[in-house]
Design an enzyme around this catalytic site. Sequence first.
Site, PDB file in Angstrom:
ATOM      1  N   ASP A  81      29.348  42.487 -19.396  1.00 40.73           N
ATOM      2  CA  ASP A  81      28.985  41.253 -20.572  1.00 40.73           C
ATOM      3  C   ASP A  81      28.462  40.450 -19.231  1.00 40.73           C
ATOM      4  O   ASP A  81      29.451  39.706 -18.856  1.00 40.73           O
ATOM      5  CB  ASP A  81      29.236  41.327 -21.318  1.00 40.73           C
ATOM      6  N   GLU A 120      34.201  40.817 -22.872  1.00 34.30           N
ATOM      7  CA  GLU A 120      34.866  40.036 -22.159  1.00 34.30           C
ATOM      8  C   GLU A 120      34.569  37.839 -22.054  1.00 34.30           C
ATOM      9  O   GLU A 120      35.023  37.008 -21.909  1.00 34.30           O
ATOM     10  CB  GLU A 120      35.561  39.385 -20.002  1.00 34.30           C
TER      11      GLU A 120
END
Length: 402
Positions: free
Chosen positions: A103, A164
């Site tokens: 991400d 994350e």
Amino acid sequence: MTSLSTIEAATLERAAEAPMLAQVERWAAVNSGTGNLAGLQTVAVLLADAFAVLPGDIRLVAPDPVESVDAAGRVQTIERGAHLHLRVRPAAPVQLLLTGHMDTVFAADHPFQSLRWIEDGVLNGPGTADMKGGLAVILAALTALEASPLAPRVGYDVLINSDEETGSHASAALIAELAQGKTAALTYEPALPDGTLAGARPGSGNFSITIHGRSAHAGRNPEEGRNALVAAADLALRLNALKSLELKVNPAKIDGGGPNNIVPDQAILRVNMRPATPAAMVAAEATLRGTLANIERDHDVHCHLHGGFNRPPKPMGPAAARLFALVRDCGSALGLDIAWKATGGVCDGNNIAACGVPVVDTMGPRGGAIHSSDEFLIADSLPERARLSALTLSRLAERGTV
């Protein structure tokens, strides 16, 4: 400078020849902001196809549910993307964990979506450094290791999570599970532009405090109301005053209020706290709860606390220092001057270290301006860092310990 063995030299040559830049350009061209589930799915499939060249079992793991308090004070469940997990040789004598994230911080509607060369060898683009470049380095290093006679000595788990950038709430349990029994771990956040690594890190906790007051007419009977907005502002000031060398505090946002003629009965304060040590984290949480009790008493309101410390502090302990020294020595063998320093940022390395596993968490390529539209990757650092990882992995395999 430590000399390279014939086996090591061949392994490093294979790592440097991997098509990392082309992979970064392909992966970074797909938006994979943490909330863009379709984009994350596309990237997960691309990564699964790429990592399928490695032996072992690869799977997509469903994310754990994540709760968040919205602007109205309601606890909502947020959907996250699936995580990619590869397991190779779980019975080998040396077990390692390598982690990265797919991400980025750039949402699907963010204007920063394309890649461009801003100067020779410097690629600007979303996620190029943070951290699709790091994912390419992982794959290059492991592919090279698999061709080495040292490969049977080492097993590894590769985790590429989808959340994350928002704290790994949907993957924290999986990180902890995979960290168990590992000799060491490497995480592929980008190194600084000069190659410096992150050493000790503080912890981090995000909190939402919902304050329930009592509404009343602002002119006719304000004394019968209990102003939640004022209580939230007072709380923000009190928490801000807790700042010290051991604790960073950032009151970030207050949701609440309404028409000027109504005493607001609800407000929500968002605050981030970053303790430098485990002891400071325990003290910060106790002080936070004590401050909430004082706000309740002084303003005659009720406070509801949501959130917690999702990233424990990551001090530089003896085992971590030995792993850093190994990486430094590997860098020296490659003509690289590897240094590290404490940083105020946090990452999955915090979670891994909390499991008692030594970790170096900036093994990715050199880059900078991350989390901004100026993010850049220094392309020549892809083979450089792939060679560094391949040598580190080889020597961990040969030594069997840090």
